[in-house]
Design an enzyme around this catalytic site. Structure first.
Site, PDB file in Angstrom:
ATOM      1  N   GLU A 198      11.271 -37.934 -20.380  1.00  0.00           N
ATOM      2  CA  GLU A 198      11.687 -38.578 -21.642  1.00  0.00           C
ATOM      3  C   GLU A 198      13.087 -38.124 -22.067  1.00  0.00           C
ATOM      4  OE1 GLU A 198       8.474 -38.131 -24.499  1.00  0.00           O
ATOM      5  OE2 GLU A 198       7.438 -39.837 -23.629  1.00  0.00           O
ATOM      6  N   GLU A 385       2.964 -42.421 -18.086  1.00  0.00           N
ATOM      7  CA  GLU A 385       2.176 -41.898 -19.212  1.00  0.00           C
ATOM      8  C   GLU A 385       1.726 -43.093 -20.021  1.00  0.00           C
ATOM      9  OE1 GLU A 385       3.823 -38.937 -21.864  1.00  0.00           O
ATOM     10  OE2 GLU A 385       4.795 -37.891 -20.215  1.00  0.00           O
TER      11      GLU A 385
HETATM   12  C1  BGP Z   1       5.187 -37.693 -24.432  1.00  0.00           C
HETATM   13  C2  BGP Z   1       5.328 -36.455 -23.632  1.00  0.00           C
HETATM   14  C3  BGP Z   1       4.061 -35.786 -23.238  1.00  0.00           C
HETATM   15  C4  BGP Z   1       2.878 -36.061 -24.114  1.00  0.00           C
HETATM   16  C5  BGP Z   1       2.832 -37.413 -24.769  1.00  0.00           C
HETATM   17  C6  BGP Z   1       1.839 -37.571 -25.892  1.00  0.00           C
HETATM   18  O1  BGP Z   1       6.210 -37.732 -25.358  1.00  0.00           O
HETATM   19  O2  BGP Z   1       6.047 -36.665 -22.438  1.00  0.00           O
HETATM   20  O3  BGP Z   1       4.358 -34.454 -23.005  1.00  0.00           O
HETATM   21  O4  BGP Z   1       2.484 -35.006 -24.855  1.00  0.00           O
HETATM   22  O5  BGP Z   1       4.077 -37.830 -25.238  1.00  0.00           O
HETATM   23  O6  BGP Z   1       2.343 -37.018 -27.069  1.00  0.00           O
HETATM   24  P1  BGP Z   1       1.513 -36.026 -27.952  1.00  0.00           P
HETATM   25  O7  BGP Z   1       1.140 -34.897 -27.069  1.00  0.00           O
HETATM   26  O8  BGP Z   1       2.400 -35.627 -29.054  1.00  0.00           O
HETATM   27  O9  BGP Z   1       0.325 -36.793 -28.406  1.00  0.00           O
END
Ligand code: BGP
Length: 487
Positions: A198, A385
């Site tokens: 990201e 993701e």
């Molecule tokens: C993205 C990241 C992850 C992950 C996901 C979900 O931004 O790459 O590391 O955590 O989001 O976000 P969160 O964990 O805040 O729910």
């Protein structure tokens, strides 16, 4: 279903959110080790000692360490990433569960500070290398292709203290040393690499109201990461021509809230700043025309050398990968109906529903994003993701019924299928947090994404026991039928 025969089905985790074992086998610290838990209302805090020795805490988002201060772990604070879900000691059991689900790809990240504890050693930490080699071998034994994030928000803390948060050109050479080591050590075991997780977050979550100095720092930070990323692509290809190198973008589909031409224009500019800027530099190998406008808006003057420009041109990505959770509506009109918690996610879109954490649920937005991006770059795409952070309940008999999660993934897989039908070259889907893990945004455990439940809680208690949720059996059918059986 339109998915190719060799489409990769799997899931994703990140080192700092899963491994735990924060101070084991020579690992150095990373920022997440001095970051507390939080919630949708209360930000995560970083802990440090100021120049006079006072214990201090500050919100972790866009934090800059004051002069003379040092990050420090306090005994009376809870740091959820220290133990996380202890993947470090459970990886064999976890990989067996992934294999049982029919995974053909597993995305995970390497913790830089396990390889170079302070980032500046001449020789890598052998225990760190041995650990990752065992994990990759275990995956290979189980027929699962690793997809490796080289950097997932975890710069060695010693570098952050010394050089700030990617605000020093020396980072590029330090990152090069790290990537050379892992490309060489894991040659033949890993073929799919992502340079920076990201990468666009630095700029797309910076509000328009931020100061010119914040914009200057954000664009400079990004520039050094772009050059480091391009160099990694070149070196990755040199060391093993079979390596497939990818960028990783936080994918958000932006919509104008109204048909007012000013909203349409604002929306286009939001795409440029938040999404295209980082994708264009990494996939097209040069800064886009609109970059000058973005910099001028905030009086940004970048340190960019001729050599940087050459390096960017030589380090174009083989594939575009992205996370996808939500869409955001944007407007130039005054509108106080904003969504999200301590991070703003735009104004409310009346056509959508929202998760308990304020994330817009929008599978159509995934189709939109896939088609938009493929038409722009025409290189293979991966959704690396996607998932629903939700509260899960363990029933008395130990079962976990999570139909909301199945509905979420089913709808997103259907959207991917239509995009593929429409010509998009999508090659993989790795769902986020396939095993429950610590939330990056809030530090919570109760925000669960997994098909596999982990007995670990926000107060630090838990046995780390793994349990199959209902969604585990559903996703197994999806993987085994190559996305055809979604019932
Ligand atoms: C993205 C990241 C992850 C992950 C996901 C979900 O931004 O790459 O590391 O955590 O989001 O976000 P969160 O964990 O805040 O729910």
């Amino acid at each position: 279903m339109a998915f190719k025969k060799n489409f990769f089905w799997g899931g994703a985790i990140a080192a700092n959110q899963a491994e735990g074992a924060w101070n084991v086998d020579g690992r150095g610290m990373a920022k997440t080790d001095v970051t507390t838990g939080g919630s949708v209302k209360a930000p995560r805090m970083v802990t440090y000692v100021d120049k006079d020795g006072n214990k201090c805490k500050a919100p972790s988002h866009h934090f800059t360490l004051p002069d003379g201060a040092h990050y420090q772990v306090f005994e009376d604070e809870l740091y959820p990433n220290h133990d996380a879900i202890d993947f470090y000691h459970h990886y064999k059991e976890d990989i067996a569960l992934l294999k049982e689900m029919g995974f053909t790809m597993f995305r995970l990240s390497i913790s830089w500070s396990r390889i170079y504890p302070t980032g500046e050693e001449d020789k890598p930490n052998q225990a760190g290398i041995d650990y990752y080699r065992s994990v990759f071998e275990e995956l290979k034994k189980n027929g699962i292709e690793p997809l490796v994030s080289i950097w997932h928000f975890d710069t060695p803390l010693a570098l952050e203290e010394k050089y700030g948060d990617w605000l020093d050109r020396r980072y590029i050479d330090l990152y090069e040393k790290y990537v050379r080591t892992i490309f060489t050590e894991f040659k033949g075991l890993v073929h799919y690499w992502l340079t920076f997780n990201e990468i666009n977050n630095t700029i797309n979550f910076l509000p328009d109201t931020a100061s010119d100095e914040d914009f200057q720092n954000a664009y400079q930070h990004l520039h050094y990461q772009f050059v480091a990323s391009a160099r990694a692509v070149r070196i990755g290809h040199e060391i093993d021509p079979e390596n497939m190198m990818g960028c990783m973008i936080c994918g958000i589909t932006y919509y104008p809230l109204t048909p007012d031409p000013k909203d349409i224009l604002h929306c286009q500019h939001t795409w440029e700043k938040g999404i295209f800027y980082s994708g264009d530099v990494q996939c097209l190998g040069k800064y886009p025309t609109y970059a000058k406008r973005l910099w001028d808006e905030h009086n940004v003057k970048l340190d960019i050398t001729e050599q940087d420009i050459e390096e960017l041109a030589q380090g174009k990505m083989d594939m575009y990968t992205f996370s996808y959770y939500m869409t955001q509506a944007v407007t130039t009109h005054k509108n106080d109906d904003v969504v999200g918690g301590n991070m703003s996610f735009g104004v409310r879109n009346p056509y959508l529903t929202y998760s308990d954490w304020g994330w817009a649920l929008d599978p159509d937005g995934l189709q939109y994003y896939l088609e938009m991006i493929y038409n722009r770059y025409e290189i293979p795409l991966m959704v690396v993701e996607n998932g629903l952070g939700a509260f899960d309940t363990v029933e008395e008999d130990g079962s976990i019924h999570d139909p909301y999660r199945v509905d979420y993934h089913r709808a997103h897989i259907k959207a991917m299928d239509v995009a593929v039908e429409n010509g998009v070259d999508l090659i993989a889907y790795t769902t986020w947090g396939c095993i429950d893990l610590v939330s990056a945004g809030t530090g919570e455990m109760r925000k669960r994404y997994g098909f596999i439940y982990v007995d670990k809680h926000d107060d630090g208690t838990g046995t780390f026991e793994r349990k199959r949720k209902d969604s585990f059996y559903w996703y197994k059918k999806v993987c085994e039928s190559n996305g055809a059986d979604l019932d």
